[in-house]
Design a protein around this motif. Structure first.
Motif, PDB file in Angstrom:
ATOM      1  N   ARG A  95       1.844  -0.487   9.235  1.00 35.57           N
ATOM      2  CA  ARG A  95       1.350  -0.421   7.860  1.00 35.57           C
ATOM      3  C   ARG A  95       1.268   1.046   7.434  1.00 35.57           C
ATOM      4  N   ASP A 150      -4.774  -7.219   5.095  1.00 35.34           N
ATOM      5  CA  ASP A 150      -3.688  -7.508   4.162  1.00 35.34           C
ATOM      6  C   ASP A 150      -3.782  -6.700   2.874  1.00 35.34           C
ATOM      7  N   HIS A 166       0.484  -3.803   2.527  1.00 35.67           N
ATOM      8  CA  HIS A 166       1.610  -4.598   2.987  1.00 35.67           C
ATOM      9  C   HIS A 166       2.192  -4.023   4.280  1.00 35.67           C
ATOM     10  N   VAL A 192       8.419  -7.196  -2.336  1.00 37.66           N
ATOM     11  CA  VAL A 192       7.113  -7.555  -2.895  1.00 37.66           C
ATOM     12  C   VAL A 192       7.313  -8.005  -4.335  1.00 37.66           C
ATOM     13  N   GLU A 210      -3.288   0.185  -2.384  1.00 35.99           N
ATOM     14  CA  GLU A 210      -1.937   0.748  -2.294  1.00 35.99           C
ATOM     15  C   GLU A 210      -1.617   1.635  -3.491  1.00 35.99           C
TER      16      GLU A 210
END
Length: 431
Positions: free
Chosen positions: A175, A282, A285, A353, A365
């Motif tokens: 990640r 989570d 991503h 995504v 993010e």
């Protein structure tokens, strides 16, 4: 002889209990401790130190000490947080009086990994220690061994930090990294609040002792407030949203009415969003493609490549003068790598995504992408771009402010910081 022995025993007991007492003090007065740390940091920011010999080293030493002390305080607060989570519910309700707001997404993500992996915590702590001490090590290396030793230390520190980041990427199952990799102080030290019922009872008792409230006159036989028979002769009063309203008969003070902005902010702070119901891991991503992983690895290795290029160019010119600082090759390679890594990451997100980098990312993010975007802007204060372009503007600002009341102090600070930006690599480092 006996009194001397007793004094020695008491002193030993006090020394043994000192760490525990200090830990309790930090946990109970986290706001005061944070304020002291902030004040000391602000003092060191105003004393970069070129006016006095060795003062820049002393100033950075104080700043580094405060930063390392803050890591220790965060460790104490995290341990207290973990201990409080193990207490039974009834005990926690009676022993804690904290006002907990909804944790930030950064706090949820970093707390998940620090609580699920002790190795992640150790590596992240080592990375923070390296970041807090890097400029001090660079100053010491330059003072002791000159430019050649300085660049060896810079390359060594950048390599160590890159290894730590690659290990963190591995531990989080490929990640992207977050900055900082540990929870922030405000996430570990919630705001203290007092019990509202006790506060109201205390205010009522004090008011009754002072005779400011006539309970018998204020309450009727039924135990309810009785309005005055007539309001004739009394000045008209109106409620205000900005000032408290005092009841004319009982003396009670009504609180101010909340504004629409306050109500909206409160509701937004307590409403659940899609990110709030996601599992903590989570929130970022996973980099499932080779392109995404290559972009993150390139971003991590960029400081090492740039430092190696700077060391090579400085070596070619013999580490003398400032001509090598104006060489464009290291700067162009460094900014190209960082920009290319950013574009590859966006293309990877767009391909896997839904919504891409615009609408498909979590708030965490998007915040990390925004931080990395500001990191690109710092290239204007680094390397050849600073020496050839920005430095002239900094000198112009410093000279324009000198000799003017109040602004002269700002000019001196800018001039002293220019010394750091021009002579120390880590003074403008963003990773």
């Amino acid at each position: 002889m006996t009194s001397l022995s007793n004094a020695s025993v008491d002193l030993t007991r006090a020394a043994i209990s000192l760490p525990s007492a200090y830990s309790n003090y930090v946990a109970s007065n986290s706001s005061s401790v944070s304020g002291i740390e902030t004040s000391l940091r602000s003092l060191t920011y105003l004393l970069p130190g070129t006016r006095y010999h060795d003062s820049e080293l002393a100033s950075e030493g104080v700043h580094t000490f405060v930063q390392l002390l803050s890591i220790y305080h965060d460790h104490l607060l995290k341990n207290r947080e973990a201990l409080g989570a193990l207490l039974p519910t009834a005990i926690k309700a009676n022993t804690t009086k904290t006002q907990r707001t909804k944790p930030s997404l950064h706090a949820r993500y970093t707390m998940f990994w620090t609580s699920s992996s002790s190795l992640y915590t150790k590596i992240a702590t080592l990375l923070k220690v390296a970041q807090y001490t890097e400029l001090l090590w660079e100053m010491i290396a330059r003072r002791r061994g000159g430019e050649k030793t300085r660049w060896r230390v810079v390359v060594l520190l950048e390599t160590f930090k890159a290894v730590c980041r690659l290990l963190l990427m591995r531990l989080t199952h490929a990640r992207p990294l977050v900055s900082p990799p540990m929870p922030l102080r405000e996430d570990l030290a919630p705001v203290q609040s007092e019990d509202s019922d006790q506060e109201f009872s205390e205010d009522l008792r004090l008011a009754d002792d002072e005779g400011s409230i006539d309970i018998k006159g204020a309450l009727g036989d039924a135990g309810v407030l009785t309005p005055p028979l007539s309001d004739a002769g009394k000045p008209a009063s109106s409620l205000s949203t900005t000032e408290p309203y005092s009841m004319p008969r009982t003396g009670f003070t009504l609180p101010t009415l909340p504004t629409p902005d306050t109500v909206s902010a409160y509701l937004l702070d307590h409403v659940l969003t899609a990110d709030d119901v996601k599992p903590a891991k989570d929130l970022l991503h996973q980099l499932a493609t080779l392109r995404g992983q290559a972009a993150e690895v390139m971003y991590i290795l960029r400081p090492v490549i740039y430092a190696l290029m700077m060391q090579r160019v400085a070596g070619i010119y013999g580490y003398e003068g400032s001509k090598w600082k104006r060489h464009w090759t290291p700067w162009l390679i460094g900014i190209t790598m960082e920009y290319l890594a950013r574009q590859l990451a966006k293309q990877d997100l767009a391909s896997r995504v839904p919504g891409g980098a615009r609408t498909g990312l979590s708030a965490l993010e998007r915040e990390e992408l925004r931080k990395r975007g500001w990191g690109l802007a710092w290239w204007g204060m680094r390397g050849a771009f600073y020496e050839n372009i920005t430095k002239k503007w900094v000198y112009g600002v410093a000279e324009a402010l000198k000799g003017k009341p109040v602004l002269d102090l700002v000019g001196v600070v800018v001039d002293e910081y220019e010394f750091l930006w021009s002579n120390y690599y880590f003074s403008t480092s963003t990773m």
